[in-house]
Enzyme design. Structure first.
Site, PDB file in Angstrom:
ATOM      1  N   SER A 182      39.090  32.923  28.045  1.00 61.53           N
ATOM      2  CA  SER A 182      39.301  32.772  29.481  1.00 61.53           C
ATOM      3  C   SER A 182      40.752  32.386  29.799  1.00 61.53           C
ATOM      4  O   SER A 182      41.667  33.062  29.354  1.00 61.53           O
ATOM      5  CB  SER A 182      38.293  31.766  30.023  1.00 61.53           C
ATOM      6  OG  SER A 182      38.117  31.986  31.383  1.00 61.53           O
ATOM      7  N   LYS A 236      44.189  34.119  28.208  1.00 61.56           N
ATOM      8  CA  LYS A 236      45.473  34.518  28.803  1.00 61.56           C
ATOM      9  C   LYS A 236      46.578  33.882  27.954  1.00 61.56           C
ATOM     10  O   LYS A 236      47.602  34.493  27.644  1.00 61.56           O
ATOM     11  CB  LYS A 236      45.592  34.018  30.252  1.00 61.56           C
ATOM     12  CG  LYS A 236      44.359  34.273  31.144  1.00 61.56           C
ATOM     13  CD  LYS A 236      44.575  33.763  32.568  1.00 61.56           C
ATOM     14  CE  LYS A 236      43.300  33.390  33.343  1.00 61.56           C
ATOM     15  NZ  LYS A 236      42.297  34.384  33.591  1.00 61.56           N
ATOM     16  N   TRP A 292      33.664  38.965  36.940  1.00 60.48           N
ATOM     17  CA  TRP A 292      34.845  38.268  37.488  1.00 60.48           C
ATOM     18  C   TRP A 292      36.097  38.607  36.667  1.00 60.48           C
ATOM     19  O   TRP A 292      37.201  38.715  37.190  1.00 60.48           O
ATOM     20  CB  TRP A 292      34.550  36.768  37.458  1.00 60.48           C
ATOM     21  CG  TRP A 292      35.580  35.854  38.037  1.00 60.48           C
ATOM     22  CD1 TRP A 292      36.308  34.915  37.372  1.00 60.48           C
ATOM     23  CD2 TRP A 292      35.977  35.751  39.406  1.00 60.48           C
ATOM     24  NE1 TRP A 292      37.131  34.237  38.226  1.00 60.48           N
ATOM     25  CE2 TRP A 292      36.959  34.730  39.485  1.00 60.48           C
ATOM     26  CE3 TRP A 292      35.614  36.429  40.573  1.00 60.48           C
ATOM     27  CZ2 TRP A 292      37.577  34.371  40.687  1.00 60.48           C
ATOM     28  CZ3 TRP A 292      36.233  36.064  41.767  1.00 60.48           C
ATOM     29  CH2 TRP A 292      37.197  35.058  41.816  1.00 60.48           C
ATOM     30  N   HIS A 297      30.144  35.000  30.486  1.00 61.85           N
ATOM     31  CA  HIS A 297      31.475  34.465  30.222  1.00 61.85           C
ATOM     32  C   HIS A 297      31.336  33.285  29.253  1.00 61.85           C
ATOM     33  O   HIS A 297      30.918  32.191  29.655  1.00 61.85           O
ATOM     34  CB  HIS A 297      32.050  33.999  31.564  1.00 61.85           C
ATOM     35  CG  HIS A 297      33.478  33.577  31.524  1.00 61.85           C
ATOM     36  ND1 HIS A 297      34.503  34.472  31.313  1.00 61.85           N
ATOM     37  CD2 HIS A 297      34.063  32.359  31.682  1.00 61.85           C
ATOM     38  CE1 HIS A 297      35.652  33.812  31.363  1.00 61.85           C
ATOM     39  NE2 HIS A 297      35.416  32.539  31.564  1.00 61.85           N
TER      40      HIS A 297
HETATM   41  C1  GTR Z   1      38.080  30.761  36.371  1.00 61.48           C
HETATM   42  C2  GTR Z   1      39.310  31.582  36.603  1.00 61.48           C
HETATM   43  C3  GTR Z   1      39.456  32.596  35.519  1.00 61.48           C
HETATM   44  C4  GTR Z   1      39.260  32.011  34.147  1.00 61.48           C
HETATM   45  C5  GTR Z   1      38.182  30.953  34.095  1.00 61.48           C
HETATM   46  C6  GTR Z   1      38.206  30.058  32.852  1.00 61.48           C
HETATM   47  O1  GTR Z   1      37.874  29.827  37.386  1.00 61.48           O
HETATM   48  O2  GTR Z   1      39.192  32.200  37.853  1.00 61.48           O
HETATM   49  O3  GTR Z   1      40.708  33.229  35.626  1.00 61.48           O
HETATM   50  O4  GTR Z   1      40.458  31.532  33.669  1.00 61.48           O
HETATM   51  O5  GTR Z   1      38.233  30.095  35.169  1.00 61.48           O
HETATM   52  O6  GTR Z   1      39.261  29.772  32.311  1.00 61.48           O
HETATM   53  O7  GTR Z   1      37.136  29.607  32.473  1.00 61.48           O
END
Ligand code: GTR
Length: 427
Positions: free
Chosen positions: A268, A272, A359, A409
């Site tokens: 996540s 990045k 997402w 996720h």
């Molecule tokens: C969310 C964000 C994503 C991702 C995620 C995470 O809120 O929108 O870009 O980074 O968190 O890191 O779990």
């Protein structure tokens, strides 16, 4: 209507319209047919229009140009080198986890001075491997003590997001936090396949809040913190990636670790980060993005799921300030995420998505991996061999690897098994 009643109606109406405005402004799309037409910047054309036709030209001219674009307009320029880096090995157990592992814990002192920022690195190495062990390294969201119930892991005392379920009370970890994130870090599985695992808490490097993100390493370099950061200077993601490189600095000093076989992995926002760390620091032999989404592997121009505007609004402390001018203005970006992945070339890179994680835009994640293919080919590898997005749980294992698995996720054993298969093949 009396005044009190009118005030109440007004307040309710204001809240309602503000919420509508936010929802409208964000306007998140989950409909593939509504993805706009777009043209990606061509990886093999220089800014001045010259075509990149040889590996040397990529290496000497275009790669530095692409790196510079990503620094200037998105992730920001990195923090300087740390001249006073010091490694304090404060724990070593040659019989950890019931005799399966060697455990080490190392405090990395980034600066001189007792109250300066430090990062605790937790390392497990497989005892089954003779000689230096290959290793996966990644940052965690809640600290080293959450990745395994091993009571010898030092409990983090840094600021973290409160989370009742994970035993984080008043922004501090408690004993109840031990092992709460073990499902994402299958230590024994990793060891059984002959790999080591190293983790650190991302909040040791930069707390993940807009108000405090500069209270870690950034203040070590800039005494008055974020105020001193220019529009092209990196913020939290840049700092986290910098921290991963400092872990790599330690690995280079430890003969038990095979410094030529270190894979950087992240999930996540930390996916990045692993991509950005691996793009910049070529000592990482393999780079893995798990569900990294917008600002990670997913193409920004698709505007599917999370968008540049949403991410810059919700997390203004992640990217450099220059990136904010592209909120709702993706077509003007001089870059897109296929360029981030191409910076890893010719080293192996693996992008993973999850079916229910819309997402993060799984298709956008695949397409940027595919988009990096011309650079990988130019450098003499097989690039991304899949022509189209593969079906669920049918991994692609060319030099650019990819899978989409069932589920949400998260990081699962399925993901780790594929990463290790891929590392067996390419690292
Ligand atoms: C969310 C964000 C994503 C991702 C995620 C995470 O809120 O929108 O870009 O980074 O968190 O890191 O779990």
């Amino acid at each position: 209507m009396n005044t009190l009643r009118m005030l109440r109606v007004l307040t309710v109406a204001t809240v309602f319209f503000t919420l509508c405005a936010i929802a409208g402004a964000w306007d998140v799309n989950y409909d593939e047919s509504k993805v706009p037409q777009y043209t990606l910047p061509d990886l093999l054309t220089m800014k001045d229009g010259q075509k990149v036709t040889t590996a040397e030209m990529w290496r000497e001219k275009r790669r530095p140009e692409v790196l510079q674009l990503l620094r200037e307009f998105m992730y920001g320029k990195p923090l300087p080198a740390a001249p006073n880096l010091r490694f304090e090995v404060f724990d070593e157990d040659k019989n950890a986890l019931g005799g399966k592992a060697v455990r080490k814990q190392v405090r990395i002192h980034f600066f001189e001075g007792d109250d300066a920022a430090t990062m605790d690195l937790l390392i497990y190495l497989p005892k089954s491997v003779s000689g230096p062990a290959p290793l996966f390294v990644g940052l965690s969201f809640y600290g080293n003590h959450t990745i395994d119930p091993d009571p010898a892991i030092r409990l983090s005392d840094k600021w973290m997001r409160s989370n009742e379920k994970f035993g984080v009370v008043d922004n501090r970890a408690t004993e109840a936090s031990r092992g709460v994130r073990a499902s994402r870090w299958p230590v024994e599985l990793i060891l059984s396949r002959g790999y080591g695992l190293a983790t650190a808490y991302y909040g040791d490097i930069a707390p993940d809040t807009a108000e405090k993100f500069d209270e870690g390493v950034i203040r070590g370099f800039y005494k008055s913190g974020a105020k001193e950061l220019g529009p092209d200077q990196g913020r939290a993601i840049s700092a986290w990636a910098w921290g991963l490189s400092r872990a790599m600095d330690y690995f280079e000093t430890d003969p038990a670790i095979d410094q030529k076989r270190v894979a950087v992995m992240g999930h996540s926002r930390l996916g990045k980060t692993s991509l950005w760390a691996g793009a910049q620091d070529e000592r990482f032999a393999l780079v893995i993005s798990n569900d990294s989404g917008c600002g990670g592997a997913a193409l920004s121009r698709r505007r599917f799921g999370e968008t540049v505007k949403v991410i810059n609004t919700a997390f203004p402390h992640w990217f450099c300030d220059n990136f904010k001018q592209y909120s709702g203005n993706e077509d003007a970006l001089p870059l897109d995420q296929h360029m981030l992945i191409a910076l890893v070339a010719p080293r192996p890179v693996y992008v993973a998505s999850a079916e229910e994680d819309r997402w993060a835009d799984p298709r956008g994640e695949f397409l940027s991996a595919k988009g990096a293919d011309p650079v990988y080919r130019l450098l003499g590898t097989d690039g991304m061999t899949a022509e189209a997005m593969p079906p669920v749980e049918q991994p692609v294992t060319s030099r650019i690897g990819y899978h989409i698995r069932h589920g949400k996720h998260d990081v699962t054993d399925y993901d780790w098994q594929r990463y290790m298969d891929f590392a067996d093949k390419h690292m």
